[in-house]
Write a protein that holds these residues in place. Structure first.
Motif, PDB file in Angstrom:
ATOM      1  N   TYR A  52       0.813  -1.215   0.000  1.00  0.00           N
ATOM      2  CA  TYR A  52       0.000   0.000   0.000  1.00  0.00           C
ATOM      3  C   TYR A  52       0.847   1.266   0.000  1.00  0.00           C
ATOM      4  CZ  TYR A  52       0.868  -1.328   4.881  1.00  0.00           C
ATOM      5  OH  TYR A  52       1.452  -1.763   6.042  1.00  0.00           O
ATOM      6  N   LEU A  53       2.166   1.122  -0.030  1.00  0.00           N
ATOM      7  CA  LEU A  53       3.040   2.283  -0.139  1.00  0.00           C
ATOM      8  C   LEU A  53       3.158   2.777  -1.574  1.00  0.00           C
ATOM      9  CD1 LEU A  53       5.953   1.335   2.299  1.00  0.00           C
ATOM     10  CD2 LEU A  53       4.028   2.879   2.701  1.00  0.00           C
ATOM     11  N   TYR A  54       2.558   2.034  -2.506  1.00  0.00           N
ATOM     12  CA  TYR A  54       2.563   2.414  -3.916  1.00  0.00           C
ATOM     13  C   TYR A  54       1.161   2.214  -4.489  1.00  0.00           C
ATOM     14  CZ  TYR A  54       7.650   2.122  -3.619  1.00  0.00           C
ATOM     15  OH  TYR A  54       8.962   2.307  -3.259  1.00  0.00           O
ATOM     16  N   TYR A  77       4.244  -9.502  -2.336  1.00  0.00           N
ATOM     17  CA  TYR A  77       3.384  -8.592  -1.584  1.00  0.00           C
ATOM     18  C   TYR A  77       3.841  -8.552  -0.125  1.00  0.00           C
ATOM     19  CZ  TYR A  77       0.291  -8.823  -5.637  1.00  0.00           C
ATOM     20  OH  TYR A  77      -0.235  -8.759  -6.906  1.00  0.00           O
ATOM     21  N   ILE A  78       3.998  -7.346   0.397  1.00  0.00           N
ATOM     22  CA  ILE A  78       4.433  -7.210   1.782  1.00  0.00           C
ATOM     23  C   ILE A  78       3.517  -6.242   2.540  1.00  0.00           C
ATOM     24  CG2 ILE A  78       6.843  -7.744   1.264  1.00  0.00           C
ATOM     25  CD1 ILE A  78       7.464  -4.758   1.485  1.00  0.00           C
ATOM     26  N   GLU A  79       3.586  -6.330   3.870  1.00  0.00           N
ATOM     27  CA  GLU A  79       2.851  -5.414   4.768  1.00  0.00           C
ATOM     28  C   GLU A  79       3.905  -4.646   5.569  1.00  0.00           C
ATOM     29  OE1 GLU A  79      -0.457  -4.914   5.554  1.00  0.00           O
ATOM     30  OE2 GLU A  79      -1.227  -6.196   3.952  1.00  0.00           O
ATOM     31  N   PRO A  80       4.387  -3.523   5.055  1.00  0.00           N
ATOM     32  CA  PRO A  80       5.543  -2.849   5.667  1.00  0.00           C
ATOM     33  C   PRO A  80       5.371  -2.501   7.138  1.00  0.00           C
ATOM     34  CG  PRO A  80       5.016  -1.884   3.544  1.00  0.00           C
ATOM     35  CD  PRO A  80       3.898  -2.814   3.861  1.00  0.00           C
ATOM     36  N   LEU A  81       4.240  -1.918   7.505  1.00  0.00           N
ATOM     37  CA  LEU A  81       4.062  -1.475   8.885  1.00  0.00           C
ATOM     38  C   LEU A  81       4.072  -2.640   9.861  1.00  0.00           C
ATOM     39  CD1 LEU A  81       1.322   1.274   8.401  1.00  0.00           C
ATOM     40  CD2 LEU A  81       3.757   1.618   8.835  1.00  0.00           C
ATOM     41  N   GLU A  82       3.643  -3.808   9.391  1.00  0.00           N
ATOM     42  CA  GLU A  82       3.590  -4.992  10.241  1.00  0.00           C
ATOM     43  C   GLU A  82       4.867  -5.827  10.166  1.00  0.00           C
ATOM     44  OE1 GLU A  82       1.224  -4.204   8.010  1.00  0.00           O
ATOM     45  OE2 GLU A  82      -0.330  -3.478   9.379  1.00  0.00           O
ATOM     46  N   MET A  83       5.539  -5.819   9.022  1.00  0.00           N
ATOM     47  CA  MET A  83       6.639  -6.750   8.783  1.00  0.00           C
ATOM     48  C   MET A  83       8.032  -6.153   8.983  1.00  0.00           C
ATOM     49  SD  MET A  83       4.948  -8.500   5.353  1.00  0.00           S
ATOM     50  CE  MET A  83       6.253  -9.668   5.025  1.00  0.00           C
ATOM     51  N   ILE A  84       8.152  -4.816   8.867  1.00  0.00           N
ATOM     52  CA  ILE A  84       9.473  -4.195   8.937  1.00  0.00           C
ATOM     53  C   ILE A  84       9.601  -3.417  10.243  1.00  0.00           C
ATOM     54  CG2 ILE A  84      11.127  -2.700   7.776  1.00  0.00           C
ATOM     55  CD1 ILE A  84       9.620  -3.174   5.173  1.00  0.00           C
ATOM     56  N   TYR A 167       9.412   6.963 -21.893  1.00  0.00           N
ATOM     57  CA  TYR A 167      10.535   7.704 -21.314  1.00  0.00           C
ATOM     58  C   TYR A 167      10.067   8.897 -20.473  1.00  0.00           C
ATOM     59  CZ  TYR A 167       9.645  10.879 -25.244  1.00  0.00           C
ATOM     60  OH  TYR A 167       9.047  11.740 -26.137  1.00  0.00           O
ATOM     61  N   ASN A 168       8.764   9.137 -20.441  1.00  0.00           N
ATOM     62  CA  ASN A 168       8.232  10.286 -19.700  1.00  0.00           C
ATOM     63  C   ASN A 168       7.567   9.901 -18.386  1.00  0.00           C
ATOM     64  OD1 ASN A 168       8.896  12.660 -21.044  1.00  0.00           O
ATOM     65  ND2 ASN A 168       7.362  12.286 -22.632  1.00  0.00           N
ATOM     66  N   LYS A 169       7.635   8.639 -18.023  1.00  0.00           N
ATOM     67  CA  LYS A 169       6.997   8.198 -16.784  1.00  0.00           C
ATOM     68  C   LYS A 169       7.594   8.952 -15.596  1.00  0.00           C
ATOM     69  CE  LYS A 169       6.369   4.025 -13.952  1.00  0.00           C
ATOM     70  NZ  LYS A 169       4.972   4.232 -13.592  1.00  0.00           N
ATOM     71  N   PRO A 170       6.751   9.609 -14.788  1.00  0.00           N
ATOM     72  CA  PRO A 170       7.280  10.349 -13.639  1.00  0.00           C
ATOM     73  C   PRO A 170       7.904   9.412 -12.613  1.00  0.00           C
ATOM     74  CG  PRO A 170       5.000  11.011 -14.143  1.00  0.00           C
ATOM     75  CD  PRO A 170       5.297   9.767 -14.932  1.00  0.00           C
ATOM     76  N   SER A 171       8.931   9.902 -11.939  1.00  0.00           N
ATOM     77  CA  SER A 171       9.517   9.127 -10.838  1.00  0.00           C
ATOM     78  C   SER A 171       8.499   9.007  -9.714  1.00  0.00           C
ATOM     79  CB  SER A 171      10.782   9.818 -10.321  1.00  0.00           C
ATOM     80  OG  SER A 171      11.742   9.929 -11.338  1.00  0.00           O
ATOM     81  N   PHE A 172       8.564   7.899  -8.977  1.00  0.00           N
ATOM     82  CA  PHE A 172       7.604   7.714  -7.889  1.00  0.00           C
ATOM     83  C   PHE A 172       8.303   7.113  -6.678  1.00  0.00           C
ATOM     84  CE2 PHE A 172       4.222   6.139  -5.331  1.00  0.00           C
ATOM     85  CZ  PHE A 172       3.149   6.995  -5.581  1.00  0.00           C
ATOM     86  N   ALA A 173       8.389   7.903  -5.613  1.00  0.00           N
ATOM     87  CA  ALA A 173       8.920   7.410  -4.345  1.00  0.00           C
ATOM     88  C   ALA A 173       7.757   6.910  -3.492  1.00  0.00           C
ATOM     89  CB  ALA A 173       9.664   8.521  -3.613  1.00  0.00           C
ATOM     90  N   CYS A 174       8.036   6.011  -2.564  1.00  0.00           N
ATOM     91  CA  CYS A 174       6.970   5.436  -1.754  1.00  0.00           C
ATOM     92  C   CYS A 174       6.291   6.509  -0.904  1.00  0.00           C
ATOM     93  CB  CYS A 174       7.502   4.301  -0.874  1.00  0.00           C
ATOM     94  SG  CYS A 174       8.221   4.833   0.691  1.00  0.00           S
ATOM     95  N   TYR A 175       5.078   6.206  -0.442  1.00  0.00           N
ATOM     96  CA  TYR A 175       4.281   7.192   0.283  1.00  0.00           C
ATOM     97  C   TYR A 175       4.901   7.631   1.610  1.00  0.00           C
ATOM     98  CZ  TYR A 175       0.369   6.529  -2.973  1.00  0.00           C
ATOM     99  OH  TYR A 175      -0.435   6.492  -4.083  1.00  0.00           O
ATOM    100  N   ILE A 190      -1.460   6.847   5.404  1.00  0.00           N
ATOM    101  CA  ILE A 190      -0.962   6.524   4.063  1.00  0.00           C
ATOM    102  C   ILE A 190      -2.105   6.521   3.052  1.00  0.00           C
ATOM    103  CG2 ILE A 190       0.088   4.705   2.652  1.00  0.00           C
ATOM    104  CD1 ILE A 190       1.674   3.915   5.230  1.00  0.00           C
ATOM    105  N   GLU A 191      -3.248   5.974   3.450  1.00  0.00           N
ATOM    106  CA  GLU A 191      -4.409   5.934   2.562  1.00  0.00           C
ATOM    107  C   GLU A 191      -4.900   7.341   2.217  1.00  0.00           C
ATOM    108  OE1 GLU A 191      -7.180   3.462   4.617  1.00  0.00           O
ATOM    109  OE2 GLU A 191      -6.253   1.588   3.927  1.00  0.00           O
ATOM    110  N   ILE A 192      -4.818   8.256   3.176  1.00  0.00           N
ATOM    111  CA  ILE A 192      -5.226   9.638   2.924  1.00  0.00           C
ATOM    112  C   ILE A 192      -4.335  10.272   1.854  1.00  0.00           C
ATOM    113  CG2 ILE A 192      -5.229  11.966   3.939  1.00  0.00           C
ATOM    114  CD1 ILE A 192      -6.229  10.651   6.552  1.00  0.00           C
TER     115      ILE A 192
END
Length: 267
Positions: A52-54, A77-84, A167-175, A190-192
Motif C-alpha cells: 500500500y506504499l505504492y 506482496y508485503i505489509e511494511p508497517l507490520e513486517m518491517i 521515457y516520460n513516466k514520472p519518478s515515484f517514491a513510496c508514500y 498513508i491511505e489519505i
C-alpha cells in the motif's frame, strides 16, 4: 563521456553477468536495465515488491513492461508497517531499513532461482540526494549498473526514447516520503495521501506530491501544474473540497516547483 560511450559501458557491464535478478519497480531506471538484459539475451528474472506504499497503477506498469520485454516476473506482496521493524516511526534511515529487509529477501530468492547477480536501478544522479537505502543495496552485494556507467536520469530517458519505450513516466517514491521524519505513521494516514494524490492525478496533474503536515496538506507540483491549478478556480475548489473531506483542515500549494526528496530539507 557521450551518451553513446555510456551506453557501450552499460552493455559491457551487463555482458559480464550470466544471470540476473533485477529489483524491478517498473520505473524508468529498472525498465532500462530490463530492456538491455532482454536485448543481450541474458537470463533474467524481475522481482517487484508491492504494498500500500505504492498505487496499484505502479504494479500494473511493472507487469506490462515485463510482458512487453518477455522477462520472467515475480511479485512479492508485503505489509511494511507490520513486517518491517520500526519503519512506522519514519526514522531518517527509513530507506536503509526498508531496503535491507527487501534485499535480504531478494538475495534468498535470487539464490533459490539460480540467479548469479542481483542488480538494481540507482543512477548517477542519485548520488546528489540523501540515499541511505544505497548502503543496504551494497551490503546485499547488489550492483547498480546505471550508476557504474555514469548514466544520469536524462541519459536514461533518452535511451528509453531511442528504444521506443515510455521515457516520460514520472519518478515515484513510496508514500513514506510524503511525511516528515520521526513521526508515527499509520495505514490510515498513508491511505489519505494515496487518495489525495490519485484524485489530483485524475484531474490531469501527474507531476504532483501531497506532503502531510498534520492538519495541512502541502501540494507540490511541476511549474506548469502550479500555474494551471492556481489559475483555475474550479480545479482549486475540487481539490480543496476533496482533500478536506479526507480530514485535512488546510490545503496549500507550494510555490516552489516540485523536486524529489523535498522532505530531506528537514534533516
Amino acid at each position: 563521456m557521450t551518451l553513446k560511450d555510456k551506453e557501450e559501458k552499460l552493455i559491457n557491464i551487463l555482458k559480464c553477468f550470466k544471470s540476473c535478478a533485477v529489483a524491478f519497480s517498473g520505473g524508468t531506471d529498472s525498465t532500462l536495465l530490463l530492456y538491455y538484459l532482454s536485448k543481450l539475451n541474458i537470463k533474467t528474472k524481475a522481482y517487484t515488491f508491492h504494498s500500500y506504499l505504492y498505487p496499484d497503477s505502479e504494479l500494473k506498469d511493472a507487469e506490462n513492461t515485463a510482458i512487453l520485454l518477455n522477462i520472467e516476473h515475480k511479485i512479492i506482496y508485503i505489509e511494511p508497517l507490520e513486517m518491517i521493524e520500526n519503519i512506522k516511526y519514519n526514522p531518517k534511515e527509513r530507506c536503509y531499513i526498508c531496503k535491507k529487509y527487501m534485499f535480504s529477501m531478494l538475495k534468498t530468492m535470487a539464490e533459490n532461482d539460480g540467479c548469479d547477480t542481483i542488480i538494481e536501478g540507482s543512477n548517477y544522479d542519485d548520488r546528489k540526494d540523501f540515499r541511505p537505502g544505497f548502503k543496504a543495496v551494497q551490503e546485499a552485494g547488489a550492483l547498480s549498473p546505471l550508476d557504474m556507467a555514469a548514466l544520469t536520469k536524462e541519459d536514461i530517458r533518452n535511451l528509453l526514447k531511442q528504444a521506443d519505450l515510455d521515457y516520460n513516466k514520472p519518478s515515484f517514491a513510496c508514500y513514506f516520503s510524503r511525511f516528515p521524519y520521526n513521526i508515527e505513521i499509520s495505514k490510515e494516514m498513508i491511505e489519505i495521501i494515496s487518495k489525495s494524490e490519485c484524485y489530483i492525478h485524475s484531474l490531469g496533474f501527474n507531476s504532483v506530491r501531497v506532503r502531510y503536515h498534520n492538519q495541512t496538506a502541502r501540494i507540490e507540483a511541476s511549474e506548469n501544474h502550479i500555474k494551471d491549478i492556481i489559475n483555475n478556480k474550479e480545479i482549486r475548489s475540487k481539490i480543496i473540497t476533496y482533500l478536506k473531506s479526507l480530514g485535512f483542515i488546510f490545503v496549500c500549494m507550494d510555490l516552489e516547483e516540485y523536486k524529489t526528496g523535498s522532505m530531506n530539507r528537514l534533516i
